[in-house]
Design a protein around this motif. Structure first.
Motif, PDB file in Angstrom:
ATOM      1  N   SER A 178       0.776  -1.058  -0.016  1.00  0.00           N
ATOM      2  CA  SER A 178      -0.124   0.136   0.080  1.00  0.00           C
ATOM      3  C   SER A 178       0.979   1.289   0.057  1.00  0.00           C
ATOM      4  O   SER A 178       1.912   1.213   0.375  1.00  0.00           O
ATOM      5  CB  SER A 178      -0.943  -0.056   1.117  1.00  0.00           C
ATOM      6  N   TYR A 179       0.302   2.491  -0.389  1.00  0.00           N
ATOM      7  CA  TYR A 179       0.883   3.773  -0.271  1.00  0.00           C
ATOM      8  C   TYR A 179       0.078   4.510   0.774  1.00  0.00           C
ATOM      9  O   TYR A 179      -1.091   4.431   1.063  1.00  0.00           O
ATOM     10  CB  TYR A 179       0.647   4.498  -1.539  1.00  0.00           C
ATOM     11  N   THR A 180       0.856   5.085   1.784  1.00  0.00           N
ATOM     12  CA  THR A 180       0.348   5.738   2.841  1.00  0.00           C
ATOM     13  C   THR A 180       1.114   6.955   2.875  1.00  0.00           C
ATOM     14  O   THR A 180       2.337   7.239   2.630  1.00  0.00           O
ATOM     15  CB  THR A 180       0.310   4.950   4.118  1.00  0.00           C
ATOM     16  N   ASP A 181       0.403   7.993   3.416  1.00  0.00           N
ATOM     17  CA  ASP A 181       1.202   9.177   3.607  1.00  0.00           C
ATOM     18  C   ASP A 181       0.620  10.011   4.790  1.00  0.00           C
ATOM     19  O   ASP A 181      -0.371   9.795   5.296  1.00  0.00           O
ATOM     20  CB  ASP A 181       1.196  10.306   2.607  1.00  0.00           C
ATOM     21  N   THR A 234      -2.502  19.957  16.811  1.00  0.00           N
ATOM     22  CA  THR A 234      -1.534  19.510  15.762  1.00  0.00           C
ATOM     23  C   THR A 234      -2.724  18.816  14.915  1.00  0.00           C
ATOM     24  O   THR A 234      -3.393  17.885  15.341  1.00  0.00           O
ATOM     25  CB  THR A 234      -0.664  18.282  16.239  1.00  0.00           C
ATOM     26  N   LEU A 235      -2.866  19.181  13.751  1.00  0.00           N
ATOM     27  CA  LEU A 235      -3.690  18.500  12.638  1.00  0.00           C
ATOM     28  C   LEU A 235      -2.827  17.644  11.807  1.00  0.00           C
ATOM     29  O   LEU A 235      -1.984  18.005  11.026  1.00  0.00           O
ATOM     30  CB  LEU A 235      -4.274  19.806  11.804  1.00  0.00           C
ATOM     31  N   TYR A 236      -3.747  16.405  11.477  1.00  0.00           N
ATOM     32  CA  TYR A 236      -3.022  15.449  10.757  1.00  0.00           C
ATOM     33  C   TYR A 236      -4.110  15.202   9.375  1.00  0.00           C
ATOM     34  O   TYR A 236      -5.170  15.094   9.541  1.00  0.00           O
ATOM     35  CB  TYR A 236      -2.849  14.052  11.270  1.00  0.00           C
ATOM     36  N   PHE A 237      -3.332  14.804   8.415  1.00  0.00           N
ATOM     37  CA  PHE A 237      -4.418  14.434   7.036  1.00  0.00           C
ATOM     38  C   PHE A 237      -3.501  13.349   6.531  1.00  0.00           C
ATOM     39  O   PHE A 237      -2.241  13.555   6.130  1.00  0.00           O
ATOM     40  CB  PHE A 237      -4.486  15.528   6.213  1.00  0.00           C
ATOM     41  N   GLY A 238      -3.961  12.286   6.046  1.00  0.00           N
ATOM     42  CA  GLY A 238      -3.156  11.117   5.401  1.00  0.00           C
ATOM     43  C   GLY A 238      -4.009  10.591   4.480  1.00  0.00           C
ATOM     44  O   GLY A 238      -5.404  10.529   4.614  1.00  0.00           O
ATOM     45  N   THR A 239      -3.383   9.620   3.834  1.00  0.00           N
ATOM     46  CA  THR A 239      -4.164   8.833   2.584  1.00  0.00           C
ATOM     47  C   THR A 239      -3.467   7.568   2.828  1.00  0.00           C
ATOM     48  O   THR A 239      -2.215   7.452   2.924  1.00  0.00           O
ATOM     49  CB  THR A 239      -4.024   9.537   1.380  1.00  0.00           C
ATOM     50  N   ALA A 240      -4.369   6.483   2.354  1.00  0.00           N
ATOM     51  CA  ALA A 240      -3.855   5.225   2.102  1.00  0.00           C
ATOM     52  C   ALA A 240      -4.551   4.820   0.722  1.00  0.00           C
ATOM     53  O   ALA A 240      -5.551   5.012   0.266  1.00  0.00           O
ATOM     54  CB  ALA A 240      -4.227   4.299   3.135  1.00  0.00           C
ATOM     55  N   LEU A 241      -3.510   4.211  -0.217  1.00  0.00           N
ATOM     56  CA  LEU A 241      -4.135   3.728  -1.512  1.00  0.00           C
ATOM     57  C   LEU A 241      -3.874   2.153  -1.204  1.00  0.00           C
ATOM     58  O   LEU A 241      -2.426   1.735  -0.961  1.00  0.00           O
ATOM     59  CB  LEU A 241      -3.235   4.443  -2.804  1.00  0.00           C
ATOM     60  N   VAL A 242      -4.918   1.324  -1.593  1.00  0.00           N
ATOM     61  CA  VAL A 242      -4.468  -0.145  -1.293  1.00  0.00           C
ATOM     62  C   VAL A 242      -4.871  -0.816  -2.695  1.00  0.00           C
ATOM     63  O   VAL A 242      -5.782  -0.582  -3.357  1.00  0.00           O
ATOM     64  CB  VAL A 242      -5.515  -0.562  -0.273  1.00  0.00           C
ATOM     65  N   PRO A 243      -4.135  -1.730  -2.765  1.00  0.00           N
ATOM     66  CA  PRO A 243      -4.274  -2.930  -4.067  1.00  0.00           C
ATOM     67  C   PRO A 243      -5.870  -3.406  -4.023  1.00  0.00           C
ATOM     68  O   PRO A 243      -6.304  -3.532  -2.729  1.00  0.00           O
ATOM     69  CB  PRO A 243      -3.331  -3.894  -3.802  1.00  0.00           C
TER      70      PRO A 243
END
Length: 162
Positions: A20-23, A117-126
Motif C-alpha cells: 500500500s501507499y500511505t502518507d 496538531t492537525l494530521y491528514f493522511g491517505t492510503a491507497l490499497v491494492p
C-alpha cells in the motif's frame, strides 16, 4: 505543512504495508481545535469544494456543506464518495466507494501549549487479492502529495477565518 511519519496506533496505521501507499501531513496551529471543527473545515474549503463538484458531476455523488457538518459531528456516515470506516474521538477514517483509497483526519489538542496538531493522511490499497497498486494510482502519487498539502493548508486557513 510537513510530511511526517504516521503516529503509531492511529486508524490509518492498519494500511501501512509493503503493498500500500500511505502518507501523513501535519501542521500545528495555535488554539484548541476540535476534531469536528477540523473535519468540517477540511471538507468545506473552496479547494475541496472543487473536488466535491467533480464527484457530483462525474460520479453523481453530490454533497453539501451541511452534510460535511453532519459528517463532522457523527450524524451521518456517508459523504460524497466516502463512507466512514472508523471513528475515534480525535480521528476519522473514510473509505472511498471503490474501496481503493482511505482518507484520514486527526486533531490532537495540547492543553499545555494551547495548540492543536492537525494530521491528514491517505492510503491507497491494492484491489482485493492484489499485491501491488495499479498503474493509475502509482501515476497519481506525485500529484497527490502537493494536493494533500494544499488541502491541509486550506483547512487551516478556513479554521482561522471562523
Amino acid at each position: 505543512m510537513a510530511e511526517a511519519a504516521l503516529p503509531s496506533g492511529t486508524l490509518l496505521g492498519r494500511y501501512v504495508s509493503a503493498t500500500s501507499y500511505t502518507d501523513c501531513f501535519v501542521v500545528t496551529v495555535p488554539g484548541q481545535i476540535t476534531q469536528a471543527a477540523y473535519v468540517e473545515a477540511f471538507y468545506t474549503t473552496a479547494l475541496f469544494k472543487l473536488e466535491r463538484l467533480v464527484l457530483a458531476v462525474l460520479l453523481r455523488r453530490p454533497s453539501s456543506d451541511p452534510e460535511a457538518r453532519q459528517l463532522a459531528t457523527g450524524e451521518v456516515s456517508r459523504f460524497a464518495a466516502w463512507t466512514v470506516e472508523a471513528r475515534e474521538a480525535d480521528e476519522i477514517l473514510l473509505c472511498d466507494f471503490l474501496g481503493a483509497s482511505r482518507s484520514w483526519l486527526m486533531s490532537v489538542e495540547d492543553s499545555v501549549s494551547g495548540a492543536t496538531t492537525l494530521y491528514f493522511g491517505t492510503a491507497l490499497v491494492p484491489h482485493t487479492g492484489g499485491d501491488r497498486l495499479g498503474v493509475g494510482f502509482r501515476a497519481l502519487i506525485p500529484f497527490h502529495r502537493p494536493y494533500a498539502r494544499a488541502l491541509l493548508r486550506s483547512a487551516v486557513r478556513r479554521l482561522k477565518s471562523v
